[in-house]
Design an enzyme around this catalytic site. Sequence first.
Site, PDB file in Angstrom:
ATOM      1  N   LYS A 186     -59.126 -26.094  29.696  1.00 21.56           N
ATOM      2  CA  LYS A 186     -58.499 -25.846  31.530  1.00 21.56           C
ATOM      3  C   LYS A 186     -57.979 -27.555  31.555  1.00 21.56           C
ATOM      4  O   LYS A 186     -58.414 -27.664  32.879  1.00 21.56           O
ATOM      5  CB  LYS A 186     -59.541 -25.044  32.077  1.00 21.56           C
ATOM      6  CG  LYS A 186     -59.456 -23.921  32.235  1.00 21.56           C
ATOM      7  CD  LYS A 186     -58.691 -23.224  32.740  1.00 21.56           C
ATOM      8  CE  LYS A 186     -58.036 -23.566  34.470  1.00 21.56           C
ATOM      9  NZ  LYS A 186     -56.843 -22.733  35.000  1.00 21.56           N
ATOM     10  N   ASP A 219     -57.783 -19.071  31.188  1.00 22.44           N
ATOM     11  CA  ASP A 219     -57.861 -18.272  31.701  1.00 22.44           C
ATOM     12  C   ASP A 219     -56.385 -17.189  30.837  1.00 22.44           C
ATOM     13  O   ASP A 219     -56.455 -15.722  30.905  1.00 22.44           O
ATOM     14  CB  ASP A 219     -57.469 -18.147  32.969  1.00 22.44           C
ATOM     15  CG  ASP A 219     -56.574 -19.426  33.210  1.00 22.44           C
ATOM     16  OD1 ASP A 219     -56.045 -20.252  32.314  1.00 22.44           O
ATOM     17  OD2 ASP A 219     -56.032 -19.559  34.774  1.00 22.44           O
ATOM     18  N   ASP A 243     -68.068 -19.343  25.019  1.00 25.03           N
ATOM     19  CA  ASP A 243     -69.179 -17.757  25.302  1.00 25.03           C
ATOM     20  C   ASP A 243     -68.701 -17.242  25.869  1.00 25.03           C
ATOM     21  O   ASP A 243     -69.238 -15.916  25.187  1.00 25.03           O
ATOM     22  CB  ASP A 243     -70.181 -18.452  26.721  1.00 25.03           C
ATOM     23  CG  ASP A 243     -71.366 -17.697  26.426  1.00 25.03           C
ATOM     24  OD1 ASP A 243     -72.333 -16.990  25.673  1.00 25.03           O
ATOM     25  OD2 ASP A 243     -71.305 -17.502  27.751  1.00 25.03           O
ATOM     26  N   ASP A 247     -68.127 -12.842  24.291  1.00 21.98           N
ATOM     27  CA  ASP A 247     -67.581 -11.998  24.930  1.00 21.98           C
ATOM     28  C   ASP A 247     -67.145 -10.687  24.969  1.00 21.98           C
ATOM     29  O   ASP A 247     -67.025  -9.977  24.806  1.00 21.98           O
ATOM     30  CB  ASP A 247     -68.888 -12.011  26.179  1.00 21.98           C
ATOM     31  CG  ASP A 247     -70.293 -11.548  25.864  1.00 21.98           C
ATOM     32  OD1 ASP A 247     -70.929 -12.060  24.749  1.00 21.98           O
ATOM     33  OD2 ASP A 247     -71.035 -11.106  27.400  1.00 21.98           O
TER      34      ASP A 247
HETATM   35  C1  IPM Z   1     -74.954 -16.490  23.715  1.00 24.28           C
HETATM   36  C2  IPM Z   1     -75.341 -16.425  24.413  1.00 24.28           C
HETATM   37  C3  IPM Z   1     -76.341 -17.667  25.295  1.00 24.28           C
HETATM   38  C4  IPM Z   1     -75.728 -18.862  25.570  1.00 24.28           C
HETATM   39  C5  IPM Z   1     -77.700 -17.940  26.511  1.00 24.28           C
HETATM   40  C6  IPM Z   1     -77.778 -16.475  26.605  1.00 24.28           C
HETATM   41  C7  IPM Z   1     -77.589 -18.964  26.633  1.00 24.28           C
HETATM   42  O1  IPM Z   1     -75.022 -15.959  25.581  1.00 24.28           O
HETATM   43  O2  IPM Z   1     -75.523 -16.835  22.740  1.00 24.28           O
HETATM   44  O3  IPM Z   1     -73.427 -15.889  23.921  1.00 24.28           O
HETATM   45  O4  IPM Z   1     -74.234 -18.755  27.138  1.00 24.28           O
HETATM   46  O5  IPM Z   1     -75.081 -19.710  24.553  1.00 24.28           O
HETATM   47 MN    MN Z   2     -73.108 -15.357  25.640  1.00 18.82          MN
END
Ligand code: IPM
Ligand code: MN
Length: 350
Positions: A186, A219, A243, A247
């Site tokens: 960013k 973003d 991170d 997800d």
């Molecule tokens: C991951 C998790 C961890 C991170 C957390 C739980 C500290 O979200 O491994 O993706 O943010 O690294």
């Molecule tokens: Mn994570």
Amino acid sequence: MTRYRIALLPGDGIGTEVIPEGVKVLDALARKHSFEVTCTDHPYSCEYYLAHGVMLPEEGFAELAAHDAILLGAVGDPRLVPDHVSLRGLLVPLRQRFDLYVNLRPARRLKGCPTPLKGDPDFDIAVIRENSEGEYAGAGGRFHAGTPDEVALQTTIFTRKGVERIARYAFELARSRRQRVASATKSNAMQYAYVMWDEVVAEVARGYPDVTLDRYHCDALAAMLIRDPARFDVVVASNLFGDILTDLTGALVGSLGLPASANLDPERRHPSLFEPVHGSAPDIAGKGIANPIATFWAVSLMLEFLGQPAAAAELMAAVERVTAAGRSLTPDLGGKAATTELTAAVLAEL
Ligand code: IPM
Ligand code: MN
Ligand code: NAD
């Protein structure tokens, strides 16, 4: 016979349900591929914290260091221990103390898994997340806590060495894949750390004329990953951006019960740590319905890193035969099966 010492850290919640399943497939592969595994159990978790006042005692680092790899379930039970205490007491310190600076998170289409993407596009992305510094450096403090004058500081730390080594890893990996790296920052809004990241990544890129570098603001990259995931090969990002993006890519694969994470020390000074991307899932813990595939994927990444690529590939092929057939799937994938039933189906394929 080659023998691997694996430290098991089931942790909390569904971590304790999926790690035993991972051990079942690991044992089956060891028998088939003629290697030996000895697994040791380690109790570090939120319950351990309540009994001992620490998530991981100082001697725990040496105890874990005496292994070839660590297989971790999940850490965190916000009902017992605040998340920042549990995670910054166990998982984050292991990544940082063991200098597991590469966090490799593959996201590829698994046959039969219900991706939310229109048209069911094929994609195969390797996200390389910087895992040792950045936004997770832990530098900062709170001052005048609880008063109207309260101040909180949380400082991001990027080092040239840290950015250079993660960029190099990403470019080397891209060389063995489809020769494309997308780097996420960013640097439009944050003018110090991410601008240095961009400069160092561009310098490293000059050593890889065969690899194309695309720069994105994080973003815009998030949106593009949803609109056109097939265009991506290797994505390299800082600790926090990696991170969040993983997800997102995990959801694209079809469920957070699928993707896995390899926390690697490429120089092999310390044991590398393998885990599902997901957490302890308090909402489904204790029900026996957690998807064990993320743990199987973690076992596969571990076997590949330990030098058993055939066993690693065989495991993922078995998983994909099960998902493609749509049999024995857990509720997160639209099925009705229990955790152990999905494991049984994968074991039958093996
Ligand atoms: C991951 C998790 C961890 C991170 C957390 C739980 C500290 O979200 O491994 O993706 O943010 O690294
Ligand atoms: Mn994570
Ligand atoms: P989470 O990943 O635990 O759960 C998010 C959602 O995904 C939930 O609805 C959950 O039921 C579902 N889910 C996750 N894994 C699944 C699986 N294997 N099968 C089926 N469904 C699955 O994230 P959260 O709820 O934000 O966090 C819960 C706890 O876990 C917190 O304490 C958090 O800090 C911790 N956490 C730990 C790790 C880790 O140890 N690596 C990673 C992420 C979160």
